[in-house]
Each structure stands twice: as C-alpha cells, then as structure tokens.
Design a protein around this motif. Sequence first.
Motif, PDB file in Angstrom:
ATOM      1  N   PHE A   1       5.322   6.065   1.133  1.00  0.00           N
ATOM      2  CA  PHE A   1       4.448   7.494   0.834  1.00  0.00           C
ATOM      3  C   PHE A   1       5.062   8.253  -0.577  1.00  0.00           C
TER       4      PHE A   1
ATOM      5  N   LYS B   1       0.658  -1.245  -0.012  1.00  0.00           N
ATOM      6  CA  LYS B   1      -0.056  -0.082   0.059  1.00  0.00           C
ATOM      7  C   LYS B   1       0.852   1.300   0.066  1.00  0.00           C
ATOM      8  N   ILE B   2       0.577   2.261  -0.671  1.00  0.00           N
ATOM      9  CA  ILE B   2       1.432   3.352  -1.040  1.00  0.00           C
ATOM     10  C   ILE B   2       0.301   4.500  -0.405  1.00  0.00           C
ATOM     11  N   CYS B   3       0.734   5.328   0.340  1.00  0.00           N
ATOM     12  CA  CYS B   3      -0.020   6.759   0.456  1.00  0.00           C
ATOM     13  C   CYS B   3       0.325   7.763  -0.504  1.00  0.00           C
TER      14      CYS B   3
ATOM     15  N   VAL C   1      -3.524   4.296  -0.508  1.00  0.00           N
ATOM     16  CA  VAL C   1      -4.187   5.150   0.575  1.00  0.00           C
ATOM     17  C   VAL C   1      -4.021   6.639   0.243  1.00  0.00           C
ATOM     18  N   TYR C   2      -5.259   7.452   0.386  1.00  0.00           N
ATOM     19  CA  TYR C   2      -4.985   8.894   0.121  1.00  0.00           C
ATOM     20  C   TYR C   2      -6.000   9.495   1.006  1.00  0.00           C
TER      21      TYR C   2
ATOM     22  N   LYS D   1       9.476   4.053   6.887  1.00  0.00           N
ATOM     23  CA  LYS D   1       9.138   3.698   5.631  1.00  0.00           C
ATOM     24  C   LYS D   1       9.412   4.615   4.570  1.00  0.00           C
TER      25      LYS D   1
ATOM     26  N   MET E   1      -2.900   7.427   8.189  1.00  0.00           N
ATOM     27  CA  MET E   1      -2.187   6.981   6.893  1.00  0.00           C
ATOM     28  C   MET E   1      -0.900   6.403   7.295  1.00  0.00           C
TER      29      MET E   1
ATOM     30  N   SER F   1      -0.154   2.320   5.825  1.00  0.00           N
ATOM     31  CA  SER F   1       0.687   2.595   4.435  1.00  0.00           C
ATOM     32  C   SER F   1       2.234   2.008   4.475  1.00  0.00           C
ATOM     33  N   ASP F   2       2.836   1.446   3.453  1.00  0.00           N
ATOM     34  CA  ASP F   2       3.887   1.039   3.272  1.00  0.00           C
ATOM     35  C   ASP F   2       5.055   1.911   2.989  1.00  0.00           C
TER      36      ASP F   2
END
Length: 216
Positions: free
Chosen positions: A109, A11-13, A45-46, A136, A102, A106-107
């Motif tokens: 950003f 998951k990327i924010c 994720v946002y 991260k 967030m 998340s993993d």
Amino acid sequence: MKGVLVRKIKKICVFCGANSGKDVAFVNAAFHLGKVLGKRKIDLVYGGGKLGLMGCVSTAVAQHERQVLGIIPSAFTINNLVGETCGKEIKVATMQERLVMMMELSDAFIALPGGFGTLEELFQMISWAQLSIHNKPIGVLNINGFFNGLLSFVDHAVKQEFITPRARKILISATTADELVDKLQAFRFESDPTLSKLKWSPSSSQKEKLDLTLRL
C-alpha cells in the motif's frame, strides 16, 4: 538492494486525494508513481474514478499497459459523481467492504497526499497490520514534506508510549517513488508476539486474552 531478500509485489493499492491539491508537484508525483509502477510491471488497485490524484496515477499506470482495478462504492457511481474508472471496476456496497477488498487484492500500500479519506485508509491498514490481520508493507510518498507533520506526530506518539517502536516500523516513508517501492520490497514484517495470536477467522469460537498494558 544487493544482499537484501526482495518481496514479490505484483499489485500495489494507492490511497490518494480525489483533489489535485495546491502544489503541482503532487500531480507530477502521482503521474510519476504510475510510470514507476508500469515500468516495474506492477498493477494498480485504487478507489476508482478519475478525479484528482486518483485519476493521475490510474491514467499513468494504464498508459504503461498495466492492469488498473478500481474498487468503488455504488453510491459514488450515481450521476457519474467521480468520473469513469480507468480500467476494470468493482462496485461494493460500503466503504468498509471497499477497504477489505483492497487489502485482500493488494500486495502493498502507498499513500499519496490526500484528505481525511486517504488518512483513514492509511491508518486502517496500519492498524490491521499491527493486529496481524495482514503483513503487507505500507508506505507514504512524502512529496515536498506533505507528510512531515504526520510522521512527527507518529514519532511523538511513540515517545509518549501510545505506539510501540515495533509498531512504528510498520509505516514506511520515502521522498521518491523508486525509493519507496524499493523499501516496500525490502520490508520484513515484525509481528507483536501477543497480537499475532489473535484469531481473525469468522469460524473462530475462542477469543485470545490480551495483556491490558498493550498500547493499541
């Protein structure tokens, strides 16, 4: 990336503007980033809603059948201020609660072009990494040189000894989405020997003493 140990990122924010910006390249890059995340089977994720670049990247990720999670303060949902979130939505009470969630979910950003809110989120995550609250990877997608001035300023702060060379490594940059995701996956966190001793658990009753020469 042959021979490089790759970090698993699920998951990327993404932090970015609720406006589209002046240059159409920003919109195109946001859609392309969403496409890249989708093809790499990475969820998003946002900050929720469908305005500006936030809407572009979330729509693109959803179109490629990956999960989209919008974390949004309840105040923004009144009178449909930011539009409907593309995917699942979690409402929170405050901006700080949003950012903490967030970070936890998340993993990695990525920051796209944006305004004060985007910059606040970006630097908050960098600061928390410096303090070893998380480890991260964090990167900016430098579209058409948008972040050139910011990166130059950060390097200037290093030269003036307000940011350490170790801390400078926290902020990654790239000009394409694929290159940036590759760099995030290859990132190896280098913690500060003193700051890494800090206890951030709410149950911690003992505070670590800091060397006052540390440049925070």
